[in-house]
Write an enzyme that holds these catalytic residues in place. Structure first.
Site, PDB file in Angstrom:
ATOM      1  CE1 TYR A   1      -4.094   2.001   0.553  1.00 25.44           C
ATOM      2  CE2 TYR A   1      -2.484   3.476   1.557  1.00 25.44           C
ATOM      3  CZ  TYR A   1      -3.742   3.265   1.024  1.00 25.44           C
ATOM      4  OH  TYR A   1      -4.632   4.291   0.940  1.00 25.44           O
TER       5      TYR A   1
ATOM      6  CG  PHE B   1      -7.090  16.763 -24.911  1.00 23.43           C
ATOM      7  CD1 PHE B   1      -7.179  16.168 -26.148  1.00 23.43           C
ATOM      8  CD2 PHE B   1      -7.419  16.023 -23.792  1.00 23.43           C
ATOM      9  CE1 PHE B   1      -7.582  14.845 -26.274  1.00 23.43           C
ATOM     10  CE2 PHE B   1      -7.815  14.695 -23.905  1.00 23.43           C
ATOM     11  CZ  PHE B   1      -7.892  14.103 -25.143  1.00 23.43           C
ATOM     12  CB  THR B   2     -12.023  16.638 -24.409  1.00 23.07           C
ATOM     13  OG1 THR B   2     -11.137  15.524 -24.304  1.00 23.07           O
ATOM     14  CG2 THR B   2     -12.462  16.789 -25.864  1.00 23.07           C
TER      15      THR B   2
ATOM     16  CG  ASP C   1      -1.246  16.816 -22.342  1.00 23.95           C
ATOM     17  OD1 ASP C   1      -0.620  15.742 -22.433  1.00 23.95           O
ATOM     18  OD2 ASP C   1      -2.487  16.897 -22.388  1.00 23.95           O
TER      19      ASP C   1
ATOM     20  CE  LYS D   1      -4.782   8.947 -24.655  1.00 17.99           C
ATOM     21  NZ  LYS D   1      -4.850  10.297 -24.239  1.00 17.99           N
TER      22      LYS D   1
ATOM     23  NE  ARG E   1     -11.147  13.939 -29.918  1.00 18.81           N
ATOM     24  CZ  ARG E   1     -11.752  13.658 -28.764  1.00 18.81           C
ATOM     25  NH1 ARG E   1     -13.007  14.004 -28.570  1.00 18.81           N
ATOM     26  NH2 ARG E   1     -11.127  13.045 -27.801  1.00 18.81           N
TER      27      ARG E   1
ATOM     28  CG  PHE F   1     -16.665  13.660 -26.771  1.00 22.35           C
ATOM     29  CD1 PHE F   1     -16.375  14.769 -25.997  1.00 22.35           C
ATOM     30  CD2 PHE F   1     -15.833  12.557 -26.689  1.00 22.35           C
ATOM     31  CE1 PHE F   1     -15.274  14.777 -25.146  1.00 22.35           C
ATOM     32  CE2 PHE F   1     -14.732  12.551 -25.848  1.00 22.35           C
ATOM     33  CZ  PHE F   1     -14.461  13.667 -25.070  1.00 22.35           C
TER      34      PHE F   1
HETATM   35  C1  LIG Z   1      -5.792  11.179 -23.502  1.00 21.38           C
HETATM   36  C2  LIG Z   1      -5.277  12.514 -23.247  1.00 21.38           C
HETATM   37  C3  LIG Z   1      -5.456  13.155 -22.015  1.00 21.38           C
HETATM   38  C4  LIG Z   1      -6.290  12.527 -20.901  1.00 21.38           C
HETATM   39  O1  LIG Z   1      -5.736  11.353 -20.451  1.00 21.38           O
HETATM   40  P1  LIG Z   1      -6.621  10.120 -19.929  1.00 21.38           P
HETATM   41  O2  LIG Z   1      -5.589   9.086 -19.622  1.00 21.38           O
HETATM   42  O3  LIG Z   1      -7.538   9.722 -21.044  1.00 21.38           O
HETATM   43  O4  LIG Z   1      -7.362  10.557 -18.728  1.00 21.38           O
HETATM   44  C5  LIG Z   1      -4.891  14.390 -21.842  1.00 21.38           C
HETATM   45  N1  LIG Z   1      -4.206  14.996 -22.819  1.00 21.38           N
HETATM   46  C6  LIG Z   1      -4.022  14.433 -24.031  1.00 21.38           C
HETATM   47  C7  LIG Z   1      -3.252  15.150 -25.076  1.00 21.38           C
HETATM   48  C8  LIG Z   1      -4.556  13.171 -24.285  1.00 21.38           C
HETATM   49  O5  LIG Z   1      -4.379  12.625 -25.495  1.00 21.38           O
END
Ligand SMILES: *Cc1c(COP(=O)(O)O)cnc(C)c1O
Length: 469
Positions: free
Chosen positions: A84, A136-137, A227, A270, A394, A461
């Site tokens: 933990y 980004f969303t 990011d 990713k 998108r 979406f």
């Molecule tokens: C996917 C993504 C996120 C969010 O990450 P999650 O792992 O889906 O929560 C943030 N920024 C970018 C550029 C992304 O592609």
């Protein structure tokens, strides 16, 4: 020097991007009938996010968490320390992040948005303004939920699908300075950049532009956060396209980008080649203390952040694999292999081709439909009906509503994203996908619009429902 493929300099030497791996385990795929797909899509309210994966043949919805892990990653799972507190796996992940990206302080999170939530809560006060290179969303939503307004400062070319600008992710420095002058540096908690820019079509930032943004931030006394979800792919493009960068390794470019920033968040789902995970990494110890305190509230103890020990092992290994040149040549080479087939046939796609996906210009393909009839949502549905290929919208649906006016935000880009998971599909699957796009392209004039029949409050979406008009 090895020739790497690019949209502007396609290579005919097949081995330049042949996969640097072979297949050891297979996952069977099911082909469905047209009638089965019609019924599945109607049941999903014409939203590809609401389809069951068993009804999908080739799943190009996203490259998020859909990567194939290597034998080294599967082996690393067995080393997971599931303590933990104080898990050895956390310390291995922390050391990897320190070595590859150079940030001293690391907070693990269950995925990228967990890190976005924490950094937004730590840095933003209500009434703040956050400039960034296109939204980004999830990033923008967490900034807004923390009380900030997001302002787009990306170069104009990013909003033009036909522009061949090699770095459409770049920040427009004049736009950024104007935002700071207008609101005052004290209202800007940080500048929020992303490498690459997903919503612009997977477009990279140049190293020169990141240097210039850093200098502008320093002159104005504003921190710079990044990011880095797709940083390996961005570094590959810099090495490929930016003058003076061809002799740098991807690893060196990754490190240079990070060295220019005060901190970063990453969705490890990713580039880092895993199925779940993320982290926040910062240089400021005060920010770190607050962030890891919030981690305990929302994610889990600061040495696991919602992850199993084995997940952290797989991420650490995946980060190292993600910056290998041969891996990126094959990964981006496959995306471009698909994109080139569509370009050759004259299908409008976002140019130059990006790193993780081919983006169809739905506004160009279904030019007879107004944006209110959700052309990209419809096109994604048609690709599914055609061949069982799952993609995503998108465009206007993803952009959501302006929180102040309640109106649809109307992005200039109305796109369908055909996203390629890493190390998962073959060249033949890319051929099937290209054939499906071309079949819909041929019958585009007879494709109608959609009505939205259900609209959720957040990130619509994912869960909105539609019906053909
Ligand atoms: C996917 C993504 C996120 C969010 O990450 P999650 O792992 O889906 O929560 C943030 N920024 C970018 C550029 C992304 O592609």
């Amino acid at each position: 020097m090895s020739q790497t493929p690019s949209p502007d300099r396609p290579t005919t030497r097949r081995h330049s991007w042949a996969e640097p791996y072979k297949i050891k385990m297979v996952e069977p795929l099911q082909v469905t009938s047209r009638a089965e797909r019609e019924s599945a899509l109607a049941g999903a309210g014409w939203n590809t996010f609401l389809l069951r994966s068993r009804d999908v043949y080739i799943d190009l919805l996203t490259d998020s968490g859909t990567n194939a892990m290597s034998q080294e990653q599967w082996a690393a799972l067995m080393l997971g320390d599931e303590a933990y507190a104080g898990s050895e796996s956390f310390y291995r992940l922390e050391r990897t992040i320190q070595e590859v990206y150079g940030y001293p302080f690391v907070v693990p999170t269950h995925q990228g948005r967990g890190a976005e939530h924490i950094i937004s809560q730590v840095l933003i006060s209500p009434g703040d303004v956050v400039p960034g290179n296109m939204y980004f969303t999830t990033t923008r939503l967490h900034q807004e939920l923390a009380g900030a307004a997001f302002v787009d400062v990306i170069v104009d070319e990013a909003h033009d699908p036909a522009s061949e600008h090699p770095f459409k992710g770049d920040v427009d420095l004049d736009k950024l300075q104007r935002v700071i002058d207008e609101h005052g540096a004290e209202r800007i908690p940080y500048v929020s950049i992303a490498v690459t820019v997903n919503m612009a079509g997977g477009q990279p930032m140049s190293l020169a532009n990141i240097v210039a943004v850093r200098e502008l931030c320093d002159r104005n006394g504003v921190p710079l956060y990044c990011d880095i979800t797709r940083i390996a792919e961005n570094a590959w493009f810099i090495r490929e396209r930016e003058p003076g960068c061809a002799q740098l390794s991807v690893a060196e470019i990754v490190r240079r980008i990070c060295d220019l920033t005060d901190g970063a968040w990453m969705s490890a789902k990713k580039d880092a080649l895993v199925n779940i995970g993320g982290f926040l990494a910062v240089r400021d110890e005060g920010v770190f203390d607050e962030a890891r305190n919030l981690c305990v509230v929302y994610e889990g103890l600061h040495t696991y952040g919602g992850l199993a020990g084995r997940d952290m092992e797989a991420i650490a290994q995946g980060i190292r694999e993600s910056i290998a040149q041969a891996h990126l040549d094959a990964r981006i080479g496959q995306v471009h292999y698909l994109g080139q087939q569509l370009v050759r046939e004259g299908v409008p796609v976002v140019r130059p081709l990006g790193g993780h996906a081919v983006f169809l210009d739905a506004a160009g393909i279904l030019a007879h439909l107004p944006q209110d009839q959700f052309p990209a949502q419809r096109l994604a549905g048609e690709l599914y009906l055609e061949a069982g290929v799952r993609t995503m919208e998108r465009g206007i649906v993803s952009a959501g509503r302006d929180p102040r006016t309640g109106e649809h935000r109307r992005p200039r880009l109305e796109l369908v994203r055909i996203t390629i998971p890493r190390r998962v599909y073959t060249q033949a699957h890319m051929d099937v996908t290209a054939d499906a796009v071309l079949a819909v392209w041929d019958r585009r004039a007879s494709v109608g619009g959609l009505d939205m029949t259900f609209e959720p409050k957040y990130l619509r979406f994912f869960q909105a429902r539609f019906a053909p008009r």
